[in-house]
Scaffold this motif. Structure first.
Motif, PDB file in Angstrom:
ATOM      1  N   ILE A 139       0.864  -1.209   0.077  1.00 18.91           N
ATOM      2  CA  ILE A 139       0.017  -0.120  -0.020  1.00 18.91           C
ATOM      3  C   ILE A 139       0.890   1.354  -0.116  1.00 18.91           C
ATOM      4  N   CYS A 140       1.854   1.381   0.805  1.00 20.99           N
ATOM      5  CA  CYS A 140       2.736   2.219   0.988  1.00 20.99           C
ATOM      6  C   CYS A 140       3.670   2.568  -0.537  1.00 20.99           C
ATOM      7  N   ARG A 141       3.896   1.481  -1.173  1.00 21.90           N
ATOM      8  CA  ARG A 141       4.782   1.623  -2.307  1.00 21.90           C
ATOM      9  C   ARG A 141       3.756   2.457  -3.228  1.00 21.90           C
ATOM     10  N   LEU A 142       2.394   1.851  -3.365  1.00 18.67           N
ATOM     11  CA  LEU A 142       1.424   2.359  -4.382  1.00 18.67           C
ATOM     12  C   LEU A 142       0.946   4.072  -3.972  1.00 18.67           C
ATOM     13  N   VAL A 143       1.152   4.186  -2.825  1.00 16.19           N
ATOM     14  CA  VAL A 143       0.861   5.548  -2.409  1.00 16.19           C
ATOM     15  C   VAL A 143       1.957   6.423  -2.939  1.00 16.19           C
ATOM     16  N   VAL A 144       3.367   6.184  -2.860  1.00 12.95           N
ATOM     17  CA  VAL A 144       4.502   6.540  -3.213  1.00 12.95           C
ATOM     18  C   VAL A 144       4.456   6.709  -4.807  1.00 12.95           C
ATOM     19  N   GLU A 145       3.947   5.661  -5.569  1.00 12.17           N
ATOM     20  CA  GLU A 145       4.130   5.678  -6.879  1.00 12.17           C
ATOM     21  C   GLU A 145       3.028   6.706  -7.469  1.00 12.17           C
ATOM     22  N   THR A 146       1.765   6.909  -6.886  1.00 12.42           N
ATOM     23  CA  THR A 146       0.747   7.616  -7.201  1.00 12.42           C
ATOM     24  C   THR A 146       0.942   9.084  -6.857  1.00 12.42           C
ATOM     25  N   GLY A 147       1.449   9.332  -5.636  1.00 18.65           N
ATOM     26  CA  GLY A 147       1.295  10.880  -5.043  1.00 18.65           C
ATOM     27  C   GLY A 147       2.829  11.642  -5.535  1.00 18.65           C
ATOM     28  N   ASN A 148       2.415  12.994  -5.498  1.00 16.21           N
ATOM     29  CA  ASN A 148       3.543  13.900  -5.662  1.00 16.21           C
ATOM     30  C   ASN A 148       3.838  14.489  -4.321  1.00 16.21           C
ATOM     31  N   PHE A 149       4.881  13.675  -3.741  1.00 15.20           N
ATOM     32  CA  PHE A 149       5.275  14.165  -2.081  1.00 15.20           C
ATOM     33  C   PHE A 149       5.547  15.651  -2.040  1.00 15.20           C
ATOM     34  N   VAL A 150       5.111  15.987  -1.060  1.00 16.41           N
ATOM     35  CA  VAL A 150       5.477  17.422  -0.858  1.00 16.41           C
ATOM     36  C   VAL A 150       6.156  17.441   0.628  1.00 16.41           C
ATOM     37  N   GLY A 151       6.781  18.758   1.163  1.00 15.83           N
ATOM     38  CA  GLY A 151       7.078  18.982   2.192  1.00 15.83           C
ATOM     39  C   GLY A 151       7.879  17.956   3.164  1.00 15.83           C
ATOM     40  N   GLU A 152       7.658  17.771   4.311  1.00 10.73           N
ATOM     41  CA  GLU A 152       8.356  16.953   5.328  1.00 10.73           C
ATOM     42  C   GLU A 152       8.244  15.513   4.935  1.00 10.73           C
ATOM     43  N   TYR A 153       7.258  14.937   4.003  1.00 10.36           N
ATOM     44  CA  TYR A 153       6.983  13.591   3.650  1.00 10.36           C
ATOM     45  C   TYR A 153       7.806  12.891   2.408  1.00 10.36           C
TER      46      TYR A 153
END
Length: 90
Positions: free
Chosen positions: A58-72
């Motif tokens: 699930i975490c891998r899919l979140v990372v693949e999907t999102g444009n991470f910003v800021g502290e994350y």
């Protein structure tokens, strides 16, 4: 609900052979919500799964999907990380 939510739901459906309704998509507020949704659907179909492996996927899919910003950006996700407020999903 932004494009990231839709893309993420499609990835979940493909990865786990489940259906995610529009109502379920809009209820996904955190990474933990996504984990709980998939775990609940897999349990309902009696598909066995390892919780740790599911969390990592699930975490891998979140990372693949999102444009991470800021502290994350580049950090490990926790259950309470919010998809919109923390990760910038639209």
């Amino acid at each position: 609900m932004g494009m990231e939510h839709i893309e993420f739901a499609l990835k979940l459906e493909e990865a786990y052979a489940i259906k995610v309704s529009d109502a379920e998509i809009v209820q996904l507020r955190t990474v933990g919500d996504a984990f709980d949704l998939v775990a609940r659907k897999l349990n309902a179909t009696n598909k066995p799964f390892d919780k740790d492996q599911l969390w990592n996927e699930i975490c891998r899919l979140v990372v693949e999907t999102g444009n991470f910003v800021g502290e994350y950006k580049g950090r490990v996700l926790s259950r309470s990380v919010r998809l919109i407020d923390d990760l910038g999903w639209g």
